[in-house]
Design a protein around this motif. Structure first.
Motif, PDB file in Angstrom:
ATOM      1  N   THR A   1       1.024  -1.735  -0.427  1.00  0.00           N
ATOM      2  CA  THR A   1      -0.193   0.100  -0.054  1.00  0.00           C
ATOM      3  C   THR A   1       1.184   0.912  -0.145  1.00  0.00           C
TER       4      THR A   1
ATOM      5  N   SER B   1       1.783   1.757  -3.526  1.00  0.00           N
ATOM      6  CA  SER B   1       1.007   2.031  -4.357  1.00  0.00           C
ATOM      7  C   SER B   1       0.504   3.735  -3.818  1.00  0.00           C
ATOM      8  N   SER B   2       0.844   4.641  -2.505  1.00  0.00           N
ATOM      9  CA  SER B   2       0.132   5.806  -2.368  1.00  0.00           C
ATOM     10  C   SER B   2       1.629   6.598  -3.562  1.00  0.00           C
TER      11      SER B   2
ATOM     12  N   ASP C   1      -6.082   4.242  -0.100  1.00  0.00           N
ATOM     13  CA  ASP C   1      -4.548   4.154   0.387  1.00  0.00           C
ATOM     14  C   ASP C   1      -4.737   4.365   1.724  1.00  0.00           C
TER      15      ASP C   1
ATOM     16  N   LYS D   1      -2.847  -4.289  -6.099  1.00  0.00           N
ATOM     17  CA  LYS D   1      -2.317  -2.351  -6.677  1.00  0.00           C
ATOM     18  C   LYS D   1      -2.033  -2.365  -7.462  1.00  0.00           C
TER      19      LYS D   1
END
Length: 573
Positions: free
Chosen positions: A336, A339-340, A355, A460
């Motif tokens: 995560t 992904s952020s 997220d 993701k």
């Protein structure tokens, strides 16, 4: 299998033996000893209050260089006088040249290893007590005085009878009462004053103090530090750019750590690094990349990467020498975070808000709709018009404004992550004031997502590439172009892995989505495919391509092909 020493740590608080941080036990102890906590609180308030008053007076008149130097020295002396907890605060600030004015910075850097040492006789007595024999029987030679003194210990240079040169780290005596009293006051202050602070953190401030206390107790247990060092070394065993000192368990206890002596330069010794013919930018790249690997690959990260703990070796490697303050992330958190970063660069604030919920910065039932425009306004300004303008310190500053107006909170674990990231960026800035963390981090994160080795990471990647059911062609182009800037990125193995995933049962949904993407809006998206091919065609050399194709064909049975074809057909029906 390593045989760890079994001598119990000497963690006595009154009549209570603490082997780990316990906020309730500490509070109970000091609740019945108010004279200790009141005097300590008065001392802290008096020292910083008087210092602040003198700074205020200085601001009312023209400051002389001598006055500024004297104030910087006074600040260092205050932190040193207040002890380990406050010294660690000063160490963190010493890595931020963009936050601290140069004269203060020069003094705070001394807190990394230029602290007052304690008596040699006490140190040698600790060695002899824990190892059960005289110092002269343990070491062939040992420096008559410590070569460095830090907040929690001091270090001697020695040579074993077997010939190895080692560092001997001896813990300061009577450390526990100092740490527990400061932690008690910090926790009490957090619970009392959190509602009045200009951040919407609420009760989570006490959780941050508890997290810090837990890590501090782990840091003063050198058996734990030795285990951490070996785990860290195992994670980077295939990385030739990272050096981790070996631990000598026969000469180690809970208060004593003997490890391999590292030859090199501290990362803030820029002139010496250059004089040795080493490239500071290359050292920065190694530091940032290894930092990202700790967070996003291994999940086991160094939470205290100040210059006193990091060295550039003579052969250009990055050496880590202190593993007391470490933390572990689970796979979901790692993916995560990756992904952020991508969502932030892509300025997809809706997905970024999701997220934040997943990471715990927002409660699960939070209505994110009014938060999305605020994220766009604040973080959009911080990111700037191009990814090269990204600065983590700017992001944290701008994010503070959001935390005041919206129900954001800082999960306890992220206090250490933020500290680690800010410290690493500050360290890089000290080597190169023009350093931009995204120039190294974004290619790495893009490569991580494109290789998608885990189910969480594949999920993701799909969230990045598909938005509102539509394939984001420009995002794939950007990620591929940026990933190619990473010398470690090879598109062919990535494509091979993607093909295997696409043809697996797990890839049924993505096969359907890709076919829809190729023909969405009632047209064949040949233009986008051609742009991708123009970007990648030089990577697909005939020999490599044939080898990868043959490898895939051998792994891909007729039975699996039979299973896959119907799903392609169904996707167009």
């Amino acid at each position: 299998m390593t045989q760890y020493p079994s001598v119990a740590p000497d963690h006595k608080l009154g009549s209570t033996t603490l082997t780990r941080y316990d906020a309730k036990a500490i509070a109970k102890h000091y609740r019945w000893r108010p004279w200790q906590s009141l005097w300590r609180a008065f001392t802290i308030i008096w020292l910083f209050g008087w210092f602040s008053f003198k700074l205020w007076l200085d601001s009312k008149r023209e400051e002389e260089p001598e006055t500024r130097a004297r104030r910087a020295n006074e600040l260092r002396e205050i932190l040193t006088r207040l002890g380990p907890t406050f010294i660690k605060v000063g160490q963190a600030l010493s890595t931020r040249p963009d936050l601290i004015r140069p004269d203060f910075l020069e003094e705070l850097i001394k807190l990394q290893d230029q602290l007052p040492s304690f008596d040699n006789e006490i140190a040698f007595a600790i060695i002899e007590k824990d190892l059960g024999r005289p110092v002269d029987d343990i070491y062939q030679e040992i420096s008559p005085h410590p070569v460095a003194a830090a907040s929690l210990a001091q270090v001697y240079r020695a040579r074993l009878y077997s010939g190895e040169e080692v560092a001997v780290k001896v813990q300061r005596p009577k450390l526990l009462p100092l740490l527990t009293l400061d932690l008690y006051l910090m926790r009490l202050g957090a619970s009392l004053f959190a509602p009045y602070l200009p951040l919407n953190l609420g009760h989570d401030l006490t959780l941050i103090v508890d997290e810090f206390g837990t890590k501090l107790f782990e840091e003063i247990d050198y058996i734990n530090e030795g285990r951490n060092a070996e785990k860290f070394a195992a994670n980077f065993r295939d990385d030739p750019t990272v050096k981790v000192p070996a631990i000598y368990w026969e000469y180690t206890s809970h208060r004593l750590l003997t490890l391999e002596w590292i030859q090199g330069y501290k990362l803030n010794e820029l002139d010496r690094i250059r004089a040795a013919g080493l490239d500071p930018d290359k050292i920065i790249e190694i530091g940032v990349t290894t930092g990202l690997r700790q967070l996003l690959e291994h999940g086991f990260f160094h939470a205290d990467p100040h210059p006193g703990n990091l060295f550039a070796t003579f052969d250009g490697r990055m050496a880590y020498i202190d593993f007391g303050m470490m933390d572990q992330l689970d796979n979901t958190t790692k993916e995560t975070i990756a992904s952020s970063v991508v969502q932030l660069i892509n300025q997809d604030y809706q997905t970024l808000a999701k997220d934040f919920v997943e990471l715990g910065f927002l409660a699960p039932k939070t209505d994110i709709r009014p938060i999305i425009p605020a994220l766009e306004k604040v973080l959009g300004k911080a990111v700037g018009e191009s990814v090269g303008d990204f600065n983590f310190k700017t992001i944290t500053d701008e994010f503070s404004a959001l935390m005041y107006e919206y129900p954001f909170r800082v999960p306890a674990k992220f206090a250490l992550i933020i500290r680690s990231l800010v410290t690493q960026e500050g360290l890089a800035l000290s080597l190169n004031p023009d350093f931009k963390i995204v120039e190294i981090s974004y290619p790495y994160v893009s490569r991580r997502l494109l290789t998608a080795e885990t189910p969480e990471l594949r999920r993701k990647l799909l969230e990045v590439l598909f938005k509102d059911g539509k394939f984001q062609w420009h995002r794939l182009e950007n990620m591929l172009a940026i990933a190619q800037a990473d010398n470690q990125f090879d598109i062919l193995p990535t494509a091979q892995m993607g093909f295997q995933y696409l043809m697996s049962e797990e890839g049924a949904e993505i096969r359907r989505m890709i076919l829809l993407a190729l023909t969405e809006d009632d047209r064949l998206h040949t233009e986008e495919v051609q742009r991708l091919w123009a970007l990648l065609k030089d990577e697909f050399q005939p020999q490599k391509l044939l080898g990868a194709a043959w490898s895939n064909l051998r792994q891909f049975s007729g039975k699996r092909l039979t299973a896959v074809l119907p799903s392609f057909a169904q996707s167009r029906s």
